[in-house]
Write an enzyme that holds these catalytic residues in place. Sequence first.
Site, PDB file in Angstrom:
ATOM      1  CD  GLU A 116       8.939  -4.720  -7.228  1.00  0.00           C
ATOM      2  OE1 GLU A 116       9.637  -4.596  -5.923  1.00  0.00           O
ATOM      3  OE2 GLU A 116       9.110  -3.870  -8.247  1.00  0.00           O
ATOM      4  CG  HIS A 140       3.353  -4.291  -7.740  1.00  0.00           C
ATOM      5  ND1 HIS A 140       2.920  -3.077  -7.333  1.00  0.00           N
ATOM      6  CD2 HIS A 140       4.250  -4.469  -8.547  1.00  0.00           C
ATOM      7  CE1 HIS A 140       3.901  -2.418  -8.015  1.00  0.00           C
ATOM      8  NE2 HIS A 140       4.545  -3.118  -8.954  1.00  0.00           N
ATOM      9  CG  HIS A 142       2.678  -1.560 -13.243  1.00  0.00           C
ATOM     10  ND1 HIS A 142       3.452  -1.789 -14.183  1.00  0.00           N
ATOM     11  CD2 HIS A 142       3.176  -1.648 -11.830  1.00  0.00           C
ATOM     12  CE1 HIS A 142       4.707  -2.199 -13.323  1.00  0.00           C
ATOM     13  NE2 HIS A 142       4.367  -2.207 -12.176  1.00  0.00           N
ATOM     14  CD  GLU A 170     -20.990   0.834  -0.328  1.00  0.00           C
ATOM     15  OE1 GLU A 170     -20.503  -0.063  -0.634  1.00  0.00           O
ATOM     16  OE2 GLU A 170     -22.252   0.913   0.006  1.00  0.00           O
ATOM     17  CG  HIS A 211       6.440   1.018  -9.613  1.00  0.00           C
ATOM     18  ND1 HIS A 211       7.643   0.880  -9.465  1.00  0.00           N
ATOM     19  CD2 HIS A 211       5.591   0.197 -10.145  1.00  0.00           C
ATOM     20  CE1 HIS A 211       7.706  -0.439  -9.641  1.00  0.00           C
ATOM     21  NE2 HIS A 211       6.654  -0.719  -9.987  1.00  0.00           N
TER      22      HIS A 211
HETATM   23  P1  13P Z   1       8.378  -8.816 -12.356  1.00  0.00           P
HETATM   24  O1  13P Z   1       8.385  -9.196 -13.520  1.00  0.00           O
HETATM   25  O2  13P Z   1       9.772  -9.048 -11.885  1.00  0.00           O
HETATM   26  O3  13P Z   1       7.486  -9.170 -11.292  1.00  0.00           O
HETATM   27  O4  13P Z   1       8.376  -7.036 -12.054  1.00  0.00           O
HETATM   28  C1  13P Z   1       7.439  -6.372 -12.508  1.00  0.00           C
HETATM   29  C2  13P Z   1       6.986  -5.052 -11.628  1.00  0.00           C
HETATM   30  O5  13P Z   1       5.916  -4.710 -11.662  1.00  0.00           O
HETATM   31  C3  13P Z   1       8.239  -4.614 -10.878  1.00  0.00           C
HETATM   32  O6  13P Z   1       7.709  -3.523  -9.893  1.00  0.00           O
HETATM   33 ZN    ZN Z   2       5.769  -2.723 -10.684  1.00  0.00          ZN
END
Ligand code: 13P
Ligand code: ZN
Length: 272
Positions: A116, A140, A142, A170, A211
């Site tokens: 990413e 980023h 999940h 808040e 995602h």
């Molecule tokens: P990477 O292992 O390449 O960082 O990818 C993980 C991910 O969450 C892709 O969206």
């Molecule tokens: Zn991801």
Amino acid sequence: MNILDAEFVKGFIRLTDDAFRQGWHERNGGNLSYRIRPEEAAQINENFDGTKPFVEIGARVPQLAGEYFLVTGSGKYFRNVVLAPEDNIAIIEIDGKGENYRIVWGLAHGGRPTSELPSHLMNHEVKKIATNDRHRVILHSHTVNVIALTFILPLEDRVFTRELWEMATECPVVFPDGVGVVHWMVPGGREIAVETSEMMKKYNVAIWAHHGTFCSGTDLDETFGLMHTVEKSAEILVKVLSMGGKRQTIQSGEFRELAKAFNVTLPEKFLK
Ligand code: 13P
Ligand code: ZN
């Protein structure tokens, strides 16, 4: 100075461990990047290896030319960073055009920065400009409950912002600009990077449908805290929906009172 003794490196490693423990980073899921301050790079650059070849970023980020970033590796697990940082994270240098990068430290047993990277760097560029150089972190994750909500709520900025604000008093103070929602897209490329960086012009939070979540902030604590707040609010909403839905909630007028008391500006489009 030894790279692992630098405060920003210690903070980066701590964040990956904290975020893993939150349950946001199964396997290699998620990625983190930190835009290193020139004075921080100067403290450690004696350890940099300037011999690796430059590689295409896959996006143009001219405003980041010459900058250094600490990033997680592609396919590397957040839970392993604390055990073996040199194998799982890297410092990269952006070239003078903002089109290529090279690894100057880390990923000691091979590998490349997160897939990413185009999204991270395009977001950094947007935020560097929009915040006058203040924002330095892109995370980023999940995030379980945010992802779950993207199967239920309309994929609209207004809906996600308002619902998340209502779940914890808040929230509007922590993310007054709201959150953006990106429809499902193939991860890892330029296209999703462009869509996400458009969102980052308006918000510090971008949700990728089905995602995960991207957050931007000035430092590691603030960015982790933002992700934590958004995800906790989503968790409350999942519980509320599971109990049959809201019977009462915070009203628009009450959000206006909150904004006044906490001295934040809430866009009227989210208060209708
Ligand atoms: P990477 O292992 O390449 O960082 O990818 C993980 C991910 O969450 C892709 O969206
Ligand atoms: Zn991801």
